[in-house]
Write a protein that holds these residues in place. Structure first.
Motif, PDB file in Angstrom:
ATOM      1  N   LYS A  57     -68.734   3.988  -1.620  1.00 27.91           N
ATOM      2  CA  LYS A  57     -67.480   3.322  -1.255  1.00 27.91           C
ATOM      3  C   LYS A  57     -67.779   2.066  -0.445  1.00 27.91           C
ATOM      4  N   GLY A  58     -68.741   2.147   0.457  1.00 31.39           N
ATOM      5  CA  GLY A  58     -69.106   1.000   1.281  1.00 31.39           C
ATOM      6  C   GLY A  58     -69.748  -0.122   0.483  1.00 31.39           C
ATOM      7  N   LYS A  59     -70.440   0.214  -0.586  1.00 36.54           N
ATOM      8  CA  LYS A  59     -71.108  -0.775  -1.428  1.00 36.54           C
ATOM      9  C   LYS A  59     -70.126  -1.516  -2.315  1.00 36.54           C
ATOM     10  N   SER A  60     -69.043  -0.884  -2.663  1.00 38.17           N
ATOM     11  CA  SER A  60     -68.104  -1.322  -3.692  1.00 38.17           C
ATOM     12  C   SER A  60     -68.101  -2.824  -3.962  1.00 38.17           C
ATOM     13  N   GLY A  61     -68.453  -3.160  -5.176  1.00 36.78           N
ATOM     14  CA  GLY A  61     -68.413  -4.543  -5.639  1.00 36.78           C
ATOM     15  C   GLY A  61     -69.684  -5.343  -5.397  1.00 36.78           C
ATOM     16  N   SER A  62     -70.561  -4.907  -4.502  1.00 39.01           N
ATOM     17  CA  SER A  62     -71.776  -5.685  -4.256  1.00 39.01           C
ATOM     18  C   SER A  62     -72.887  -5.218  -5.205  1.00 39.01           C
ATOM     19  N   ARG A  63     -73.945  -6.002  -5.251  1.00 39.15           N
ATOM     20  CA  ARG A  63     -75.096  -5.653  -6.092  1.00 39.15           C
ATOM     21  C   ARG A  63     -76.214  -5.034  -5.251  1.00 39.15           C
ATOM     22  N   GLN A  64     -75.878  -4.384  -4.173  1.00 43.82           N
ATOM     23  CA  GLN A  64     -76.865  -3.811  -3.255  1.00 43.82           C
ATOM     24  C   GLN A  64     -77.704  -2.752  -3.973  1.00 43.82           C
TER      25      GLN A  64
END
Length: 177
Positions: free
Chosen positions: A147-154
């Motif tokens: 959920k915290g990553k959402s949308g990033s390419r981490q």
């Protein structure tokens, strides 16, 4: 003549009752849409951004109704349906099992292993649909890190995870030849 008037009055009452029901239905649909604002904002660029104040409700509902009238909402529902069809597919189930086999049952970001985990696409399916079933584009995350990553390419994969992936891909290549 009085019979005609009463019939006309009855028709007017019926039409009024139908319009009232239609208005109630439309209000319910828009009320549901109001509660879906955070999700809808990413799908409909014309909607207000950020936390929407209750006084902006009328403007939001008007914008949403215009989008709904133009068929944008239908396109959104179709896209959402296609998304869920992918996540219920046997190909995705197989790829998820493969990811757990390669990377194990622990969150690659925080290391948690007891809670619910999910298989995450490093590069989202929206950005690169051709990579949706590539093991090289997957990582295991707990639901909180996901959920915290959402949308990033981490990419949270560590050295040992990448080595495990290389060994796995090497085994697959050896078996194919």
């Amino acid at each position: 003549m009085s019979e005609t008037i009463s019939r006309k009055e009855q028709l007017e009452e019926d039409v009024y009752a139908l319009l009232k029901k239609l208005d109630m239905l439309q209000t319910r649909v828009l009320s549901v849409a109001w509660h879906m604002i955070p999700h809808l904002q990413s799908e409909f660029p014309m909607l207000p951004r950020g936390k929407v104040k209750r006084e902006d409700e009328e403007r939001f509902l008007e914008d949403f109704y215009q989008a709904y009238s133009k068929g944008t909402f239908d396109a959104y529902l179709k896209k959402r349906e296609e998304r869920w069809a992918f996540y219920r597919s046997p190909e995705w189930a197989e790829k998820k099992a493969e990811a757990y086999k390669v990377f194990g049952h622990r969150c690659m970001a925080c290391g948690a292993s007891g809670g619910p985990l999910s298989v995450d696409h490093i590069i989202s399916r929206n950005e690169a649909p051709e990579k949706e079933l590539e093991i090289k584009n997957l990582q295991i995350l707990c639901i909180f890190c996901n959920k915290g990553k959402s949308g990033s390419r981490q990419d949270y994969r560590k050295r040992e995870d990448l080595l495990s992936l290389i060994r796995h891909l090497g085994i697959k290549l050896n078996k194919a030849s």
